[in-house]
Write a protein that holds these residues in place. Structure first.
Motif, PDB file in Angstrom:
ATOM      1  N   ARG A  37       0.879  -1.062  -0.002  1.00 38.50           N
ATOM      2  CA  ARG A  37       0.237  -0.185  -0.011  1.00 38.50           C
ATOM      3  C   ARG A  37       0.959   1.148  -0.026  1.00 38.50           C
ATOM      4  NH1 ARG A  37      -3.712   1.591   3.566  1.00 38.50           N
ATOM      5  NH2 ARG A  37      -3.100   0.354   5.146  1.00 38.50           N
ATOM      6  N   HIS A  38       0.548   2.142  -0.667  1.00 42.79           N
ATOM      7  CA  HIS A  38       1.279   3.282  -0.836  1.00 42.79           C
ATOM      8  C   HIS A  38       0.331   4.351  -0.318  1.00 42.79           C
ATOM      9  CE1 HIS A  38       3.173   6.738  -2.857  1.00 42.79           C
ATOM     10  NE2 HIS A  38       2.002   7.472  -2.812  1.00 42.79           N
ATOM     11  N   THR A  40       0.540   7.995   1.623  1.00 39.76           N
ATOM     12  CA  THR A  40       1.307   9.465   1.686  1.00 39.76           C
ATOM     13  C   THR A  40       1.239   9.844   3.229  1.00 39.76           C
ATOM     14  OG1 THR A  40      -0.059   9.818  -0.341  1.00 39.76           O
ATOM     15  CG2 THR A  40       0.870  11.600   0.800  1.00 39.76           C
ATOM     16  N   TYR A  41       0.231   9.708   4.090  1.00 38.17           N
ATOM     17  CA  TYR A  41       0.257   9.881   5.321  1.00 38.17           C
ATOM     18  C   TYR A  41       0.317   8.909   6.161  1.00 38.17           C
ATOM     19  CZ  TYR A  41      -2.645  13.988   3.230  1.00 38.17           C
ATOM     20  OH  TYR A  41      -3.112  15.028   2.490  1.00 38.17           O
ATOM     21  N   TRP A  43      -0.800   7.666   8.968  1.00 41.59           N
ATOM     22  CA  TRP A  43      -1.721   6.950   9.417  1.00 41.59           C
ATOM     23  C   TRP A  43      -2.536   5.923   8.408  1.00 41.59           C
ATOM     24  CZ3 TRP A  43      -1.809  12.314   9.478  1.00 41.59           C
ATOM     25  CH2 TRP A  43      -2.700  12.943   8.580  1.00 41.59           C
ATOM     26  N   GLU A  44      -2.320   6.462   7.157  1.00 39.85           N
ATOM     27  CA  GLU A  44      -2.926   5.583   6.227  1.00 39.85           C
ATOM     28  C   GLU A  44      -2.353   4.234   6.113  1.00 39.85           C
ATOM     29  OE1 GLU A  44      -4.102   7.005   1.808  1.00 39.85           O
ATOM     30  OE2 GLU A  44      -2.403   8.292   2.618  1.00 39.85           O
ATOM     31  N   PHE A  49      -6.961   0.741   8.949  1.00 42.04           N
ATOM     32  CA  PHE A  49      -7.084   2.390   9.027  1.00 42.04           C
ATOM     33  C   PHE A  49      -8.706   2.715   8.276  1.00 42.04           C
ATOM     34  CE2 PHE A  49      -7.075   6.471   6.924  1.00 42.04           C
ATOM     35  CZ  PHE A  49      -7.629   7.256   7.989  1.00 42.04           C
ATOM     36  N   TYR A  50      -8.595   2.299   6.921  1.00 41.71           N
ATOM     37  CA  TYR A  50      -9.700   2.605   6.227  1.00 41.71           C
ATOM     38  C   TYR A  50     -11.182   1.553   6.620  1.00 41.71           C
ATOM     39  CZ  TYR A  50      -7.271   5.318   2.659  1.00 41.71           C
ATOM     40  OH  TYR A  50      -6.313   6.420   1.901  1.00 41.71           O
ATOM     41  N   PHE A  53     -12.278   3.729   9.757  1.00 46.73           N
ATOM     42  CA  PHE A  53     -12.968   4.885   9.076  1.00 46.73           C
ATOM     43  C   PHE A  53     -14.180   4.685   8.599  1.00 46.73           C
ATOM     44  CE2 PHE A  53     -13.371   8.775   7.013  1.00 46.73           C
ATOM     45  CZ  PHE A  53     -12.539   9.710   7.599  1.00 46.73           C
TER      46      PHE A  53
ATOM     47  N   ASP B 455      -2.371   1.275  -8.423  1.00 44.81           N
ATOM     48  CA  ASP B 455      -1.990   0.995  -7.137  1.00 44.81           C
ATOM     49  C   ASP B 455      -3.029   0.198  -6.679  1.00 44.81           C
ATOM     50  OD1 ASP B 455      -1.198   0.545  -4.590  1.00 44.81           O
ATOM     51  OD2 ASP B 455      -1.914   2.832  -4.300  1.00 44.81           O
ATOM     52  N   GLY B 457      -3.345  -1.232  -3.878  1.00 48.99           N
ATOM     53  CA  GLY B 457      -3.814  -0.846  -2.626  1.00 48.99           C
ATOM     54  C   GLY B 457      -4.795   0.079  -2.347  1.00 48.99           C
ATOM     55  N   THR B 461      -8.251  -0.346  -0.381  1.00 46.51           N
ATOM     56  CA  THR B 461      -8.572   0.597   0.756  1.00 46.51           C
ATOM     57  C   THR B 461     -10.043   1.176   0.460  1.00 46.51           C
ATOM     58  OG1 THR B 461      -7.298   2.184  -0.296  1.00 46.51           O
ATOM     59  CG2 THR B 461      -6.260   1.099   1.450  1.00 46.51           C
ATOM     60  N   GLN B 464     -12.549  -1.545   1.410  1.00 43.56           N
ATOM     61  CA  GLN B 464     -12.450  -1.520   2.675  1.00 43.56           C
ATOM     62  C   GLN B 464     -13.374  -0.417   3.507  1.00 43.56           C
ATOM     63  OE1 GLN B 464      -8.522  -1.275   4.297  1.00 43.56           O
ATOM     64  NE2 GLN B 464      -8.299  -3.631   4.328  1.00 43.56           N
ATOM     65  N   LEU B 465     -13.275   0.707   2.988  1.00 43.70           N
ATOM     66  CA  LEU B 465     -14.308   1.965   3.465  1.00 43.70           C
ATOM     67  C   LEU B 465     -15.561   1.526   3.246  1.00 43.70           C
ATOM     68  CD1 LEU B 465     -13.541   5.134   4.247  1.00 43.70           C
ATOM     69  CD2 LEU B 465     -14.264   5.436   1.928  1.00 43.70           C
TER      70      LEU B 465
END
Lengths: 81, 570
Positions: A37-38, A40-41, A43-44, A49-50, A53, B455, B457, B461, B464-465
């Motif tokens: 996983r890329h 940037t922040y 916490w990502e 996390f997602y 969230f 990507d 990922g 994600t 997932q969200l």
């Protein structure tokens, strides 16, 4: 204030749907460990996390929306009288 | 054919329509957008139809990449909506839909602001008939409010244009905000133009005409309405105000506040209207950031949004058409009767929620990566919450309460074939764009290097969200914590002009009447007092009006004589 609508067949979601969805969600979190996983922040990059969230944001929106309803809800014919 | 300004084919065709035989009209409505689309394909970029009117230099047509992408999607929307409306025999609706679509197309190709203004007002005047055609008192009133606000936006636009012309001597519709992106550097003309755009784009507090009017439109009218007006405003903002910093914050607020209203709304077409508002917010954020990636994101979002929002309005329109109601409290379990409509609705719902491989994902990812690139951390968090909100109202609530949930007992026919075909084509486009985003990326204003599926990922994600949001829904439903549907309405900003303002006027009138009465009484009283005094002195019994006997007169004269002789001799 009126009570919520009473239906002959109440709105429910079968346990099976809950079970399958929970299984898929679990799988998504597990897969996370194997996918690059890329982030940037920072916490990502935290595991799940997602997922957390999404769950918390959704529940928060609904529960806050219910509070909003207490203030702005009016009868259907409010503007018609 | 290239010498005709884009949009005019639809407008002129629409004006001729009433003289055609009834059976031919729906077919013509379908053919005209196709002709218009072909015209665009043949049209090279450049400026056309430059004319001078009363000393003003006008450019009726400017063809560039930005106007073309909006031109394409407006034609596609006009075609899909006309296909969906194939059963309509009401000439008023057919004419207004064509003129409305045509003027929106004309507006995005307008090279100067005067031309833009003319088309801007025609969209307002023509579209209101799609609301009034419902025929109810409620629709008439909502249409009136809609018309006043839309025409008002046009008046502001014209004032802004004239001020701007006075200041700069230019009518060209180009970037109006200075390179700094600060409103403080903008002149009053530019600010007025921005407010006009903001009204049509349903900015927070200026938004409520949308949720007020669209749910009152006819089954087919709402599909047309959902496509043009607000996206014309998005186009105008991309053209005139790219990189205007204040738009970032406004956009985030716009993505967030409608989701709370959507959660508790009972009218499912109104839920879609709030959802439309929330989607506009994503585009406005992109415009505010103003980088090439962000502007591409805003335009791509507008493009895919028009398709899936039309699809969602079509599916809810079909439900309303077949069952006669669109209230969540009255619906449920319709998947038994309308399986195809349900399936197409779910495709629209997954697209708007931005599931990977659906069209919303490939557009929204552009904007979100521009947000990440610009390090707008709070904006990023806001948009992520808004994404969960989209999943709530459009992803789950709309399809769930219409087609699943409790069984309403309604057993109706599946939607008519032409409606199903229109929905099918729209759903197909959502999937094709989701799977193969490159053709869409190729027509965006700036070149795209972004790979939405580059990507893995990112897709993971996002899944997932969305799925954990769905899990939250199931948990809340099973625990009884979910905001159950209720037969009620919710107040919004429209309360200010539908209730507060009339009440204030009535209160002021009553106060004036009361004050007037008090004043009258006081004057009356004063008058009586004056008259009483006059009466006392001058009335028949008054001292000054008394008739005196001659004897007393002689007596007084005698007394005066005595007194004066005494004074004289003393």
């Amino acid at each position: 204030m009126n009570k919520p609508e009473k239906h002959d067949t109440p709105t429910t979601i079968p346990a099976a749907v809950f079970g399958w969805l929970a299984a898929v969600c679990t799988a998504l979190v597990v897969i996370e460990w194997f996918v690059h996983r890329h982030a940037t922040y920072p916490w990502e990059g935290w595991p799940g996390f997602y997922a957390i969230f999404g769950f918390v944001a959704f529940a928060g929106i609904v529960l806050l929306g219910k509070q909003l309803r207490r203030v702005i809800r009016r009868d259907d014919d409010y503007y018609n009288d | 054919m290239t010498s005709v300004p884009p949009g005019l084919i639809l407008i002129l065709g629409g004006l001729v329509l009433p003289w055609l035989p009834g059976a031919a009209r729906p077919v013509v409505s379908l053919v005209l957008p196709v002709l218009g689309f072909i015209q665009l394909l043949l049209l090279p970029e450049g400026l056309y139809a430059q004319i001078g009117v009363a000393g003003y230099e006008l450019t009726l047509v400017r063809v560039d990449r930005l106007s073309l992408v909006f031109g394409y999607i407006f034609h596609i929307a006009a075609f899909l909506a006309a296909l969906y409306a194939l059963h309509v025999r009401d000439a008023t609706q057919q004419v207004s839909a064509l003129v409305y679509g045509g003027s929106a197309i004309g507006a995005v190709f307008a090279g100067d602001m005067m031309t833009l203004f003319v088309y801007w007002e025609i969209t307002a005047l023509s579209s209101v008939f799609l609301i009034w055609a419902s025929g109810s008192e409620q629709a008439y009133r909502a249409g009136m409010r809609y018309l006043i606000i839309q025409v008002g936006s046009g008046v502001l636009l014209l004032s802004g244009i004239l001020l701007h012309y006075q200041h700069t001597g230019s009518l060209a519709f180009e970037q109006l905000i200075s390179a700094s992106g600060q409103l403080a550097d903008a002149g009053p003309g530019v600010l007025l133009i921005l407010v006009a755009f903001a009204i049509k784009c349903a900015f927070p507090l200026l938004h409520n005409w949308l949720q007020d009017a669209y749910p009152q439109a006819t089954v087919t009218g709402a599909v047309f309405l959902s496509a043009f007006t607000t996206k014309l405003a998005v186009y105008a903002l991309v053209r005139g105000f790219p990189g205007t910093e204040v738009l970032i914050g406004i956009g985030v607020v716009m993505t967030l506040f409608p989701i709370f209203f959507a959660v508790i709304e009972n009218d499912l077409r109104k839920v879609l209207s709030y959802s439309l508002n929330n989607q506009l917010g994503f585009m406005v954020v992109g415009i505010g950031i103003g980088t090439e990636l962000a502007l591409n994101g805003a335009v791509a979002h507008a493009f895919v949004h028009i398709i899936y929002k039309a699809l969602l309005f079509m599916s809810m329109g079909a439900v309303l058409y077949r069952t006669g109601t669109i209230r969540a409290t009255d619906l449920g379990g319709l998947y038994r009767s309308m399986p195809w409509t349900a399936a197409f609705c779910i495709v629209g719902a997954m697209s708007i929620s931005a599931f990977p491989l659906f069209s919303g994902f490939v557009a929204k990812s552009l904007t979100l990566s521009a947000v990440v690139e610009g390090h707008y951390v709070l904006v990023w968090i806001g948009l992520l919450i808004a994404s969960a909100g989209v999943m709530e109202h459009s992803g789950i609530k709309v399809p769930f309460f219409a087609f699943f949930g409790h069984d309403s007992g309604i057993r109706c026919k599946e939607a008519p074939t032409h409606m199903l075909v229109a929905m099918g084509v729209a759903a197909g486009l959502c999937l094709v764009i989701g799977f193969f985003p490159q053709p869409l990326y190729a027509i965006l204003p700036y070149s795209v290097t972004y790979q939405p599926y580059g990507d893995l990922g990112h897709s993971l994600t996002q899944l997932q969200l969305l799925l954990f949001a769905a899990l939250a829904f199931v948990v809340l439903m099973r625990t009884g914590l979910y905001a159950r549907e209720q037969r009620a309405i919710n107040l919004d900003v429209d309360w200010v002009y539908r209730r507060l303002a009339p009440r204030l006027v009535i209160f002021a009138m009553q106060w004036l009447i009361a004050a007037n009465a008090v004043l009258n009484r006081a004057l009356h009283h004063l008058g009586r007092m004056v008259m009483r005094t006059v009466w006392r002195h001058y009335g028949p019994e008054g001292t000054l009006a008394r008739t005196w006997p001659t004897g007393s007169m002689v007596l007084w004269v005698a007394i005066l004589l005595v007194v004066s002789s005494l004074l004289y001799y003393a």
